[in-house]
Design a protein around this motif. Structure first.
Motif, PDB file in Angstrom:
ATOM      1  N   GLU A  56       2.339 -10.539   3.949  1.00 27.72           N
ATOM      2  CA  GLU A  56       2.710 -11.404   2.829  1.00 27.72           C
ATOM      3  C   GLU A  56       2.295 -12.855   3.040  1.00 27.72           C
ATOM      4  OE1 GLU A  56       6.565 -11.843  -0.114  1.00 27.72           O
ATOM      5  OE2 GLU A  56       6.856 -11.202   1.947  1.00 27.72           O
ATOM      6  N   GLU A  57       2.415 -13.325   4.292  1.00 27.47           N
ATOM      7  CA  GLU A  57       2.106 -14.738   4.570  1.00 27.47           C
ATOM      8  C   GLU A  57       0.608 -15.035   4.479  1.00 27.47           C
ATOM      9  OE1 GLU A  57       2.592 -12.621   8.603  1.00 27.47           O
ATOM     10  OE2 GLU A  57       3.553 -12.606   6.635  1.00 27.47           O
ATOM     11  N   LEU A  58      -0.224 -13.986   4.581  1.00 27.53           N
ATOM     12  CA  LEU A  58      -1.682 -14.193   4.527  1.00 27.53           C
ATOM     13  C   LEU A  58      -2.282 -13.873   3.162  1.00 27.53           C
ATOM     14  CD1 LEU A  58      -2.679 -12.630   7.978  1.00 27.53           C
ATOM     15  CD2 LEU A  58      -2.463 -15.052   7.431  1.00 27.53           C
ATOM     16  N   VAL A  59      -1.587 -13.018   2.395  1.00 20.21           N
ATOM     17  CA  VAL A  59      -2.169 -12.561   1.131  1.00 20.21           C
ATOM     18  C   VAL A  59      -2.294 -13.687   0.102  1.00 20.21           C
ATOM     19  CG1 VAL A  59      -0.157 -11.760  -0.207  1.00 20.21           C
ATOM     20  CG2 VAL A  59      -2.281 -10.500  -0.339  1.00 20.21           C
ATOM     21  N   ALA A  60      -1.334 -14.625   0.097  1.00 21.89           N
ATOM     22  CA  ALA A  60      -1.380 -15.732  -0.873  1.00 21.89           C
ATOM     23  C   ALA A  60      -2.631 -16.581  -0.655  1.00 21.89           C
ATOM     24  CB  ALA A  60      -0.128 -16.583  -0.762  1.00 21.89           C
ATOM     25  N   GLU A  61      -2.895 -16.879   0.601  1.00 26.52           N
ATOM     26  CA  GLU A  61      -4.071 -17.689   0.954  1.00 26.52           C
ATOM     27  C   GLU A  61      -5.361 -16.954   0.554  1.00 26.52           C
ATOM     28  OE1 GLU A  61      -6.132 -19.410   4.998  1.00 26.52           O
ATOM     29  OE2 GLU A  61      -3.983 -18.942   5.077  1.00 26.52           O
ATOM     30  N   GLN A  62      -5.388 -15.647   0.829  1.00 25.21           N
ATOM     31  CA  GLN A  62      -6.550 -14.828   0.481  1.00 25.21           C
ATOM     32  C   GLN A  62      -6.752 -14.784  -1.040  1.00 25.21           C
ATOM     33  OE1 GLN A  62      -6.051 -10.674   1.394  1.00 25.21           O
ATOM     34  NE2 GLN A  62      -8.224 -10.180   1.154  1.00 25.21           N
ATOM     35  N   ALA A  63      -5.641 -14.646  -1.785  1.00 24.55           N
ATOM     36  CA  ALA A  63      -5.695 -14.572  -3.257  1.00 24.55           C
ATOM     37  C   ALA A  63      -6.232 -15.866  -3.853  1.00 24.55           C
ATOM     38  CB  ALA A  63      -4.310 -14.259  -3.816  1.00 24.55           C
ATOM     39  N   ILE A  64      -5.743 -17.000  -3.345  1.00 18.08           N
ATOM     40  CA  ILE A  64      -6.176 -18.310  -3.874  1.00 18.08           C
ATOM     41  C   ILE A  64      -7.674 -18.493  -3.667  1.00 18.08           C
ATOM     42  CG2 ILE A  64      -5.930 -20.819  -3.616  1.00 18.08           C
ATOM     43  CD1 ILE A  64      -3.568 -19.275  -5.061  1.00 18.08           C
ATOM     44  N   LYS A  65      -8.138 -18.151  -2.482  1.00 20.51           N
ATOM     45  CA  LYS A  65      -9.565 -18.288  -2.165  1.00 20.51           C
ATOM     46  C   LYS A  65     -10.414 -17.407  -3.094  1.00 20.51           C
ATOM     47  CE  LYS A  65     -12.665 -18.138   1.840  1.00 20.51           C
ATOM     48  NZ  LYS A  65     -12.820 -17.702   3.239  1.00 20.51           N
ATOM     49  N   HIS A  66      -9.952 -16.154  -3.286  1.00 24.48           N
ATOM     50  CA  HIS A  66     -10.677 -15.189  -4.113  1.00 24.48           C
ATOM     51  C   HIS A  66     -10.669 -15.603  -5.588  1.00 24.48           C
ATOM     52  CE1 HIS A  66     -12.185 -11.293  -5.436  1.00 24.48           C
ATOM     53  NE2 HIS A  66     -11.123 -11.129  -6.216  1.00 24.48           N
TER      54      HIS A  66
END
Length: 417
Positions: free
Chosen positions: A308-318
Motif C-alpha cells: 500500500e505504501e508503494l502503490v500510491a507513488e507508482q500510481a502518481i508516476k503512471h
C-alpha cells in the motif's frame, strides 16, 4: 492312433422362422396421418378437446416415430414436402386454417405445450419441425407465415422453443427476398407481447444470437440505421433500440481492446486521441463513455505493487504520464464527474488504492484533467456510497482549499470591477 485333423471352429447359427409380429414394422406415415386427421375431424375446432385427443392418442399411436408427421398435421393440416401437396388428405383443425390473430395462436400454443409436456421426447422433434417450417416459408401464403410467426414468438416466450431455431431465418434465399425480416417482425411482436425486450435479450444471448439480428437483411443493408428504420416503422422501437445498444457495446469493447494495444505499443498520444475521436463520431459514443474506457485501459496496462505504501507513488508516476490523454476527453463537466466516480470505484474495489484517492484527484487537478466545480459537486452530493466516509475525509482539506481559492478569486474579481 487317430490321424484325423482337428476340425476348425466355424460360426454357425440356427435358422428360425420369423413370426409376423417380430418383423420390423414398415414406416407408414400415411396410415398414422389418417388416424390423426380422423381424430381431429371428430374433435372439431374445440382446442381443449384437441389437446385431450392428442394426449390419449399418444398411448396408442407411435408419436416417437411419426413426430414430423404429427407436427406437420397440427401446423399445416397434412404432411409437408416443401409445400402442402394438394392431393393429400388434410384437416382444417390446424394453425394454417385458424384465425389470424394473437388470441387464437395463444390457444394453439397451449395445445403444443400440453402435448410436449406430456410426451417429453417430442421436444427435439418439435424443434426440428419448426426449423424445417422456417426453411419452407416461401412455400406458404403470407397469412400462413404470419400465423406461424405469431405462434413461434409465443412458444419462444414460454420456453417451449429455444431461440437457436432462428438460425433457419438466416437462409440466403429467405433473407434476399425479404421473407426473413417480414417474418421476424410478427415473431418479435408476439414474443415481446408475451414477455418483454429484456427477457427476449436474455434468450438471444444464451444462444449467441444477440449480435446476429442484422443478418436478417442482405449484406448491403446490414447497418444499424437500416435495421432501426425497418423495425421502428413496423412498431418495434424497443427491438431497434436493443440492436443499437448491442452495436454500441460491441464498438466500445473494440475501442477498449484497440486502446490497450496502442498503449502497450507506446503510440504517440496525438495518434491515440485522433483514433478515439474518429471512433466516437463513427459509433456515436459519448465523451463520458470514452473517459471511462480510457481510465480502465490506463489502469490495466501496469502491474501494480501489492504494498500500500508503494502503490500510491507508482500510481502518481503512471497517471502523470497519461494525464494529457485523459485531459483530451474531459472537456465537459459531466465527463470530469464520470472520471471522479471511476477513480472512487477503482480505489474502493482495489484495497491497496484506498489511501491513494486524494493524491490521484490532486494530480489530475494540477494537470488540468479535473476542475474545481466537478470536484466540489462530487464532494457535496455526487459521490458513490462505496468508501464514502474514507474518501470524503481524505478530500476534506483539499475541498476547503478549493472553496477558499474560489472565494478569493471572486473577491479579487469584485475589487477589479
Amino acid at each position: 492312433m487317430n490321424n484325423q485333423k482337428p476340425q476348425k471352429p466355424t460360426l454357425s447359427g440356427q435358422r428360425f422362422k420369423t413370426r409376423k409380429r417380430d418383423e420390423k414394422e414398415r414406416f407408414d406415415p400415411t396410415q398414422f396421418q389418417d388416424c390423426i386427421i380422423q381424430g381431429l375431424t371428430e374433435t372439431g375446432t374445440d382446442l381443449e378437446a384437441v389437446a385431450k385427443f392428442l394426449d390419449a392418442s399418444g398411448a396408442k399411436l407411435d408419436y416417437r416415430r411419426y413426430a414430423e408427421t404429427l407436427f406437420d398435421i397440427l401446423v399445416a393440416g397434412g404432411m409437408l414436402g416443401g409445400t402442402l401437396a394438394d392431393d393429400m388428405t388434410r384437416t382444417n383443425v390446424c394453425v394454417f386454417a385458424a384465425q389470424e390473430d394473437l388470441e387464437t395462436m395463444q390457444a394453439f400454443a397451449q395445445v403444443f405445450n400440453k402435448l410436449i409436456r406430456r410426451y417429453k421426447y417430442l421436444e427435439k422433434g418439435f424443434e426440428d419441425e419448426v426449423k424445417k417450417l422456417l426453411l419452407f416459408l416461401k412455400g406458404f401464403s403470407e397469412s400462413e407465415r404470419n400465423k406461424l410467426a405469431m405462434l413461434t414468438g409465443i412458444l419462444l416466450a414460454n420456453g417451449t422453443l429455444n431461440a437457436s431455431i432462428l438460425n433457419s431465418l438466416y437462409n440466403e434465399n429467405l433473407v434476399k427476398e425479404g421473407v426473413s425480416a417480414a417474418f421476424a417482425v410478427k415473431l418479435f411482436k408476439s414474443w415481446i407481447n408475451e414477455k418483454d425486450i429484456n427477457a427476449v435479450a436474455v434468450s438471444l444471448r444464451k444462444v449467441n444470437m444477440d449480435n446476429r439480428l442484422m443478418e436478417l437483411f442482405p449484406a448491403n443493408k446490414q447497418s444499424v440505421e437500416h435495421f432501426s428504420k425497418y423495425f421502428t416503422e413496423a412498431g418495434l422501437k424497443e427491438l431497434s433500440e436493443y440492436v443499437r445498444n448491442q452495436q454500441s457495446i460491441g464498438a466500445r469493447k473494440e475501442l477498449q481492446k484497440e486502446l490497450q494495444e496502442q498503449m502497450s505499443r507506446g503510440d504517440p498520444f496525438k495518434d491515440i486521441i485522433l483514433y478515439v475521436k474518429e471512433e466516437m463520431k463513427k459509433n456515436n459514443i459519448s465523451e463520458q463513455t470514452v473517459v471511462a474506457i480510457i481510465w480502465s485501459s490506463v489502469m490495466s496496462t501496469v502491474e501494480w505493487n501489492k504494498k500500500e505504501e508503494l502503490v500510491a507513488e507508482q500510481a502518481i508516476k503512471h497517471l502523470k504520464q497519461y494525464s494529457p490523454l485523459l485531459a483530451a476527453f474531459t472537456t465537459q463537466g459531466q465527463s470530469e464527474l464520470t472520471l471522479l466516480l471511476k477513480i472512487q470505484e477503482y480505489c474502493y474495489d482495489n484495497i491497496h488504492f484506498m489511501k491513494a484517492f486524494q493524491k490521484i484527484v490532486v494530480l489530475f487537478y494540477k494537470a488540468e484533467v479535473l476542475s474545481e466545480e466537478p470536484i466540489l459537486k462530487w464532494y457535496k452530493d455526487a459521490h458513490l456510497a462505496k468508501g464514502k466516509s474514507v474518501f470524503l475525509e481524505q478530500m476534506k482539506k483539499f475541498v476547503e482549499w478549493l472553496k477558499n481559492a474560489e472565494e478569493e478569486s471572486e473577491s479579487e474579481a469584485e475589487e477589479g470591477d
